[in-house]
Design a protein around this motif. Structure first.
Motif, PDB file in Angstrom:
ATOM      1  N   VAL A   1       0.840  -1.211   0.000  1.00  0.00           N
ATOM      2  CA  VAL A   1       0.000   0.000   0.000  1.00  0.00           C
ATOM      3  C   VAL A   1       0.869   1.254   0.000  1.00  0.00           C
TER       4      VAL A   1
ATOM      5  N   GLU B   1       3.891   1.096  -3.100  1.00  0.00           N
ATOM      6  CA  GLU B   1       3.411   1.024  -4.481  1.00  0.00           C
ATOM      7  C   GLU B   1       2.275   1.999  -4.779  1.00  0.00           C
ATOM      8  N   TYR B   2       1.398   2.258  -3.816  1.00  0.00           N
ATOM      9  CA  TYR B   2       0.192   3.040  -4.103  1.00  0.00           C
ATOM     10  C   TYR B   2       0.233   4.459  -3.545  1.00  0.00           C
TER      11      TYR B   2
ATOM     12  N   SER C   1       4.505   5.669  -4.351  1.00  0.00           N
ATOM     13  CA  SER C   1       4.944   5.345  -5.724  1.00  0.00           C
ATOM     14  C   SER C   1       6.454   5.103  -5.788  1.00  0.00           C
TER      15      SER C   1
ATOM     16  N   ARG D   1       3.065  -0.273  -9.291  1.00  0.00           N
ATOM     17  CA  ARG D   1       1.968  -1.059  -8.723  1.00  0.00           C
ATOM     18  C   ARG D   1       2.016  -2.478  -9.297  1.00  0.00           C
TER      19      ARG D   1
END
Length: 235
Positions: free
Chosen positions: A167, A170-171, A174, A178
């Protein structure tokens, strides 16, 4: 594509698509460049690399392999992502790095070909991307000489690791593309330690790796709840 190997074709394709960005310090691989001095320093503190024969499994574009060669080791980097290996080879030529070579071969195949051939084996940020990590650990144990060292790094499997490594990384921040990681493939330290013991590798040291998103600073610590490293030695 390597259908008989211990590899996920989707994972190989994912990293091949990004291959041209391995040595871009502002790319998706920036975190690997940032943590590389930490990994290298930790390895050097436990198994000085000068004059050693070293194998880097899952070498990708050669970030760690290149750095170990610059410490005076004779390094072989292996991977099954063809494009990443070509990038690694090109970088070695352009940078003039001596003592590093690359091959497209699996750890298991090389273990059958060159058992007990390496003083040091590294397998960093790779186990969470293969179908059978225990098979890679066994191959590492076969490849290293008696008394030699094997180093692993991977990601713990718990709620905090899901929050931070997927989370967050990657989300939210960044830091990584992802889909880079799949939670089900994360490995608890106890599981990895079990794979090592079964393969005849004695656990020597464990370290965690932490990250502060505000300062963008990484450091090693005793906290293995998310990213962690294991140092083992062949009996």
């Amino acid at each position: 594509m390597h259908t008989n190997e211990n590899a996920d074709p989707a994972e190989l394709a994912k990293f091949s698509d990004l291959a041209h960005r391995w040595w871009d310090l502002d790319s998706e691989f920036r975190p690997l460049h940032q943590i590389n001095p930490l990994r290298l320093g930790w390895i050097e503190s436990l198994a000085p690399l000068q004059g050693k024969r070293v194998l880097d499994i899952g070498c990708g574009g050669g970030i760690l392999a290149d750095a170990m060669a610059r410490q005076g080791a004779q390094v072989l980097g292996i991977d099954l992502a063809s494009k990443a290996l070509k990038v690694a080879q090109l970088h070695a030529l352009e940078a003039g790095t001596q003592g590093v070579a690359y091959r497209e071969v699996s750890a298991e195949a090389l273990a059958a070909e060159q058992p007990a051939s390496f003083d040091v084996v590294t397998c960093m940020e790779m186990l969470e991307h293969v179908p059978d990590p225990s098979s890679v650990v066994r191959a590492c144990a076969t490849l290293v000489k008696p008394g030699g060292h094997v180093f692993f790094s991977t990601i713990n499997r718990n709620a905090k690791a899901f929050l931070f490594a997927i989370v967050g990384a990657e989300y939210v921040l960044s830091l990584l593309p992802r889909g880079t990681h799949e939670y089900a493939k994360f490995i608890k330290p106890s599981e990895l330690a079990g794979y090592c013991r079964s393969a005849g590798l004695n656990l020597q040291h464990t370290r965690g790796m932490e990250y502060n998103p505000l300062s963008q600073h990484y450091w090693l610590s005793a906290d293995t709840s998310v990213n962690y490293l294991l140092a083992t030695q062949k009996t």
